[in-house]
Design an enzyme around this catalytic site. Structure first.
Site, short mmCIF file in Angstrom:
data_model
loop_
_atom_site.label_atom_id
_atom_site.label_comp_id
_atom_site.label_asym_id
_atom_site.label_seq_id
_atom_site.Cartn_x
_atom_site.Cartn_y
_atom_site.Cartn_z
N ARG A 70 10.46 39.20 37.74
CA ARG A 70 11.46 40.02 37.05
C ARG A 70 12.68 39.17 36.76
O ARG A 70 13.20 38.49 37.66
CB ARG A 70 11.86 41.21 37.92
CG ARG A 70 12.88 42.07 37.21
CD ARG A 70 13.26 43.25 38.01
NE ARG A 70 14.10 42.88 39.14
CZ ARG A 70 14.46 43.73 40.08
NH1 ARG A 70 14.03 44.98 40.06
NH2 ARG A 70 15.24 43.35 41.07
N ARG A 78 -14.86 74.69 81.67
CA ARG A 78 -13.99 73.70 81.03
C ARG A 78 -13.57 74.19 79.65
O ARG A 78 -14.29 74.95 79.01
CB ARG A 78 -14.74 72.36 80.91
CG ARG A 78 -14.59 71.54 82.18
CD ARG A 78 -15.40 70.28 82.12
NE ARG A 78 -16.81 70.62 82.19
CZ ARG A 78 -17.78 69.78 81.93
NH1 ARG A 78 -17.51 68.56 81.56
NH2 ARG A 78 -19.03 70.14 82.03
N ASP A 106 14.83 52.98 40.91
CA ASP A 106 15.86 53.33 39.94
C ASP A 106 15.50 54.60 39.17
O ASP A 106 16.37 55.40 38.84
CB ASP A 106 16.11 52.16 38.97
CG ASP A 106 17.16 51.21 39.51
OD1 ASP A 106 18.23 51.70 39.93
OD2 ASP A 106 16.92 49.99 39.54
N CYS A 163 6.14 49.53 41.01
CA CYS A 163 6.59 48.49 41.94
C CYS A 163 7.78 48.95 42.79
O CYS A 163 8.35 48.17 43.54
CB CYS A 163 6.95 47.20 41.20
SG CYS A 163 8.34 47.39 40.09
N HIS A 201 14.31 58.14 70.60
CA HIS A 201 14.19 58.35 69.16
C HIS A 201 13.95 57.02 68.42
O HIS A 201 13.03 56.90 67.61
CB HIS A 201 15.49 59.02 68.67
CG HIS A 201 15.50 59.31 67.20
ND1 HIS A 201 16.08 58.46 66.30
CD2 HIS A 201 14.98 60.32 66.48
CE1 HIS A 201 15.93 58.95 65.09
NE2 HIS A 201 15.27 60.08 65.17
N ARG A 213 11.73 39.56 42.75
CA ARG A 213 13.12 39.84 42.35
C ARG A 213 13.88 38.50 42.35
O ARG A 213 14.28 38.03 43.41
CB ARG A 213 13.76 40.82 43.32
CG ARG A 213 13.15 42.22 43.31
CD ARG A 213 13.76 43.03 44.44
NE ARG A 213 13.59 44.46 44.30
CZ ARG A 213 12.77 45.20 45.04
NH1 ARG A 213 12.01 44.62 45.95
NH2 ARG A 213 12.71 46.51 44.88
N GLY A 243 9.69 51.19 37.89
CA GLY A 243 10.60 50.94 39.00
C GLY A 243 11.05 52.28 39.53
O GLY A 243 12.07 52.85 39.10
N THR A 244 10.25 52.81 40.44
CA THR A 244 10.50 54.20 40.84
C THR A 244 11.75 54.35 41.71
O THR A 244 12.21 55.47 41.92
CB THR A 244 9.27 54.78 41.56
OG1 THR A 244 8.85 53.82 42.54
CG2 THR A 244 8.14 55.06 40.59
N GLU A 295 12.31 52.04 34.29
CA GLU A 295 13.08 52.56 35.43
C GLU A 295 14.29 53.36 34.97
O GLU A 295 15.10 53.79 35.79
CB GLU A 295 13.47 51.43 36.39
CG GLU A 295 14.14 50.24 35.74
CD GLU A 295 14.46 49.13 36.73
OE1 GLU A 295 14.41 49.35 37.95
OE2 GLU A 295 14.77 48.01 36.27
C1 PEP Z 1 12.98 49.86 41.24
O1 PEP Z 1 14.04 50.19 40.75
O2 PEP Z 1 12.09 50.65 41.58
C2 PEP Z 1 12.71 48.43 41.51
C3 PEP Z 1 11.52 48.03 41.92
O3 PEP Z 1 13.71 47.55 41.38
P1 PEP Z 1 14.93 47.39 42.38
O4 PEP Z 1 14.57 48.13 43.63
O5 PEP Z 1 15.09 45.94 42.57
O6 PEP Z 1 16.05 48.01 41.63
MG MG Z 2 15.29 48.74 39.75
#
Ligand code: PEP
Ligand code: MG
Length: 845
Positions: free
Chosen positions: A587, A77, A738, A800, A424, A531, A735-736, A714
């Site tokens: 926010r 095996r 933006d 966020c 897919h 938001r 705000g990753t 951001e």
């Molecule tokens: C961002 O910019 O990461 C964010 C959390 O805000 P929004 O997506 O609402 O622009």
């Molecule tokens: Mg943003």
């Protein structure tokens, strides 16, 4: 036999056998031998030896066969490093020849024929590579079957069937070694995650016949159900059989435990049954895993041939890991490490409430579980635009291709005209945890004219709300009541352990009461991003909002804003009641105002009528508000500075809601967050106004409350100037989304057009909107954290953006000193588990 040959090793308790040199099966068999289980004599052939064999080298067969009794039949095996990578099929009964056949026939009768026939067939197909159909015309149950099969072999192979056991064994070993190196086998295992040069080991084992005198047979047994993870003895047994025959024998095979449906091994052979259960329990305890045991009974005597980790669903994996940990067999930490965080998606889905009315408009294949409601969109660009507006959407395509993946990410569910469960769309949707129905051909898909026509002629256009129920394959009109995911005890227990282990917080991004309930349900530690603009899109609020936008002077604007205030306050009271005792980070208004205005003439006409204004006035105002680049225009804090009434109204709504909710015992310390900050002065101005509103509310209400004020980091400038900004803040939230957009100069709404080409050509390793770019955007985050804390050591830091929920990004966040991540509610459990795993990994080094 020399025990320590690197190539051929007798499996004894102390032999040098490792998963990396001899494969998982060999190692597992050694563990079974160590447990003193009745395992037939076994020899492990190493990866290296198999590699040489494939290259033509002949192993020392004499040594290999030395441990086995004379005349004993053998089986071979595969033993790859990870059992999931597969391998060639097992070959049984090596060593049978005319002489042995005759001897066996004396002791076990006709079963000897079956043993010989089985081997002739396997040898012809896998070793001599003859056509498997060659036995089709032979009656393999007749008295002369063996004779005829041997003749057929001789005709096809143009040589007699080999009678020498060593020759047979060499043929089998070599054919297996070569099969492993074949292109299709290589591609198949690479698709399962194996490295290109993954090795194969082989195990050669004495065959416990399972056929012959007394009660003989074979079967499999396991102690849990692989689908649910519940503890129940499962498996089958078949008299006079070998290998896994029992699983394919239908009614002929026996149940293991007493069963109303038919006879069982427990009744037929209670002692053997008891022994099997005892062995299985020992295996579970000592191998610290739920295993499927392959066994043979030879004249009443039990032999354990093999143990394999049982295949399991995600739900079962959680239940099994928790049960093993609760019994003290593994640690809590090990249980946590055994679950792939993304696999939790399978457990977490909302479903249509069984009591809800279902307005079914079409049906297809149920391709990915859970249900979701949203507006219909017909392209990935529309899906992304919808997500950017914060509107849930359902992506409708004839079928999907890799170009649609970003659109799928942006959707809450996927619906296709074509495809099946492995198409897919289905595969990707399951990976993303999105409800998905494919092959919905009862609906007419008119993707160009952006509409769906149901049987009977009902038409659903882009923007109409439908529900995709991926659990049963139905498409429903509208938005029926939903039930939150059923999170069982095992899931909850695992999550509690994750919370005990992790060292980074997890909150949820939640805008609506329903999001907040989900967040609570998934034990988010509060809301990290609400938001607020999403609260203004409902029809009744939209009109007031538009009045506010159209107001000519501050007094009129104030009147409109005053009408919005109680609506906002009620929204916040509800959120605070749901989130009771947990932080809620709100926010302030972020998007450009034009997003609230109609985009076409018909809409403008309606608006003119609603506001009792001339159409030309409406057109002029919309024209005046239009921007070349709205995402970099009048939005976020820039609105707060230039139209202060909006933020003042929101601050008042938050403070009054805090006091109202507190009256019902829902104590919340609200956190107010200013979006799109790029300069210290912006924060100073907004802070002064918000403090003034707080003071006014305290005086009016004669009551006190606490709140926190922070900014979203951001824009790259906010990260760079964090040291200036921090002294005015209680927290930063990165705000990753933006920040990625601005660091790359890459539009969030347009990148989809070329992102797949960019990733395919290796320009970006991944889509930076999905996986945080640790090198570039990450450097800005790191700078922001370090500079912010230099000015204010206790500053709370969070992320966020969408990245907050992806395991890879969580690893990064921990490294740079982020206190918590905030992600969409359904990703909270995945984030909690991933965070725990990173902490544990760091701890164990
Ligand atoms: C961002 O910019 O990461 C964010 C959390 O805000 P929004 O997506 O609402 O622009
Ligand atoms: Mg943003």
């Amino acid at each position: 036999m020399q025990k320590n040959s690197p190539f051929i090793t007798l499996v004894t308790p102390t032999a040098p056998i490792t998963v990396q040199t001899h494969g998982g099966r060999a190692k597992c068999l050694q563990r079974l031998v160590r447990l003193d289980l009745p395992v037939p004599t076994t020899v492990a052939v190493s990866f290296d030896a198999v590699h040489r064999l494939a290259g033509g080298e002949i192993p020392d067969l004499e040594r290999l066969m030395e441990p086995f009794e004379d005349g004993c039949l053998l089986c071979v095996r595969p033993s790859s490093e990870d059992p999931d990578w597969g391998g060639p099929r097992a070959v049984l009964n090596i060593g049978i020849n005319d002489e042995r056949h005759a001897e066996l026939a004396k002791s076990i009768g006709k079963a000897a024929d079956e043993i010989y026939l089985r081997f002739i067939q396997a040898y012809s197909e896998h070793v001599a590579r003859l056509d498997p159909d060659m036995f089709d015309d032979i009656d393999l149950s007749g008295p002369k079957a063996v004779h005829e099969a041997l003749e057929a072999y001789e005709d096809e192979a143009e040589e007699p069937f080999p009678q020498d056991a060593a020759t047979q064994l060499l043929g089998v070993l070599r054919s297996m070694a070569r099969a492993w190196g074949g292109t299709s086998a290589r591609l198949l295992r690479m698709a399962k995650g194996a490295p290109a040069d993954a090795g194969l080991g082989l195990v050669v084992q004495a065959v416990a016949l399972g056929m012959g005198q007394g009660e003989s047979g074979s079967g499999v047994l396991q102690l849990v159900d692989g689908a649910s993870g519940h503890q129940v003895i499962k498996g089958r047994y078949l008299s006079q059989s070998q290998g896994r025959d029992a699983l394919h024998a239908g009614d002929k095979s026996l149940f293991l435990t007493k069963d109303k449906r038919g006879p069982s091994l427990q009744e037929k052979l209670p002692e053997a049954f008891d022994a099997l259960i005892e062995h299985a329990e020992l295996m579970r305890k000592r191998l610290r895993e739920e295993m499927q045991m392959e066994f043979t009974i030879e004249n009443g005597e039990v032999h354990i041939l093999d143990g394999v980790r049982i295949q399991r669903s995600a739900r079962a994996a959680v239940r099994i890991a928790v049960a093993l940990a609760e019994e003290g067999i593994i640690s809590h930490e090990e249980a946590l490490m055994r679950i792939e965080p993304r696999a939790l998606n399978e457990l977490l889905h909302r479903q249509v409430d069984p009591n809800a009315k279902r307005d079914v408009i079409g049906a297809g294949v149920a391709a990915s579980p859970g249900a979701a409601s949203g507006r219909l969109v017909f392209s990935e660009a529309a899906a992304q635009a919808s997500a950017a507006r914060g509107e849930a959407c359902i992506l409708v395509r004839r079928q999907t291709s890799p170009e649609d993946v970003r659109g799928m990410h942006a959707s809450v569910a996927v619906l296709t005209e074509r495809g099946g469960v492995t198409s897919h769309a289905a595969v990707i949707a399951r990976g993303l945890g999105l409800p998905c129905v494919v092959g919905a051909s009862s609906l007419r898909f008119q993707t160009r004219s952006k509409q769906l026509t149901a049987q009977g002629g009902r038409i659903f256009k882009e923007g109409d709300v439908v529900t995709v129920d991926g659990t049963n394959g139905q498409v429903l009109a509208g938005e029926p009541e939903m039930l939150e995911a059923a999170l069982d005890d095992a899931f909850k227990t695992l999550m509690t352990w994750a919370d005990e282990a992790r060292d980074i917080g997890v909150r949820a991004n939640a805008d609506t009461p329903s999001d907040a309930k989900t967040a609570r349900n998934f034990k988010a530690q509060g809301i990290g991003l609400c938001r607020t603009e999403h609260m203004f899109f409902d029809e009744d609020r939209l009109t007031v909002m538009r009045e506010m936008i159209f107001a000519d002077d501050p007094a009129d604007r104030r009147t409109a804003v005053d009408r919005l205030m109680p609506i906002q306050r009620a929204d916040f009271v509800e959120l605070f009641r749901i989130m009771k005792d947990q932080p809620v980070c709100i926010r302030l208004f972020d998007p450009p105002l034009h997003e609230f205005l109609p985009g076409n003439r018909a809409g403008m006409r309606d608006l003119a009528e609603a506001l009792d204004l001339p159409l030309s006035h409406v057109e002029r105002r919309i024209e005046a508000l239009s921007e070349y680049n709205p995402m970099l225009g009048m939005r976020g804090v820039r609105l707060g500075i230039t139209i202060p009434e909006i933020y003042e109204m929101q601050a008042r709504a938050i403070f009054e809601a805090t006091l109202d909710a507190a009256k019902d015992g829902a104590v919340v310390v609200p956190e107010i967050m200013i979006p799109l900050v790029s300069a210290k002065r912006e924060v100073e101005l907004v802070k002064t106004r918000i403090d003034a509103v707080a003071a006014a509310v305290r005086t009016e209400r004669g009551a006190d409350f606490d709140f926190k004020l922070g900014v979203m980091v951001e824009t790259p400038r906010a990260a760079l100037r964090a040291e200036d900004i921090a002294p005015h803040c209680d927290f930063f939230s990165f705000g990753t989304n933006d920040l990625t957009q601005m660091a790359y100069g890459l539009s969030r709404d347009d990148a989809g057009r070329f992102m797949s080409a960019y990733v395919q050509q290796g320009v970006y390793p991944e889509d930076p909107f999905h996986t945080l770019d640790a090198e570039g955007v990450g450097e800005l985050v790191q700078l922001g954290v370090d500079r912010g804390r230099k000015a204010q050591p206790g500053l709370t830091m969070s992320v966020c953006g969408e990245h907050g929920g992806s395991p890879e990004s969580i690893a990064f966040c921990r490294k740079v000193g982020i206190d918590y991540v905030s992600c969409s509610p359904f990703r909270v459990p995945v984030a909690r588990l991933a965070a725990a795993q990173f902490t544990i990994k760091d701890k164990i080094g």
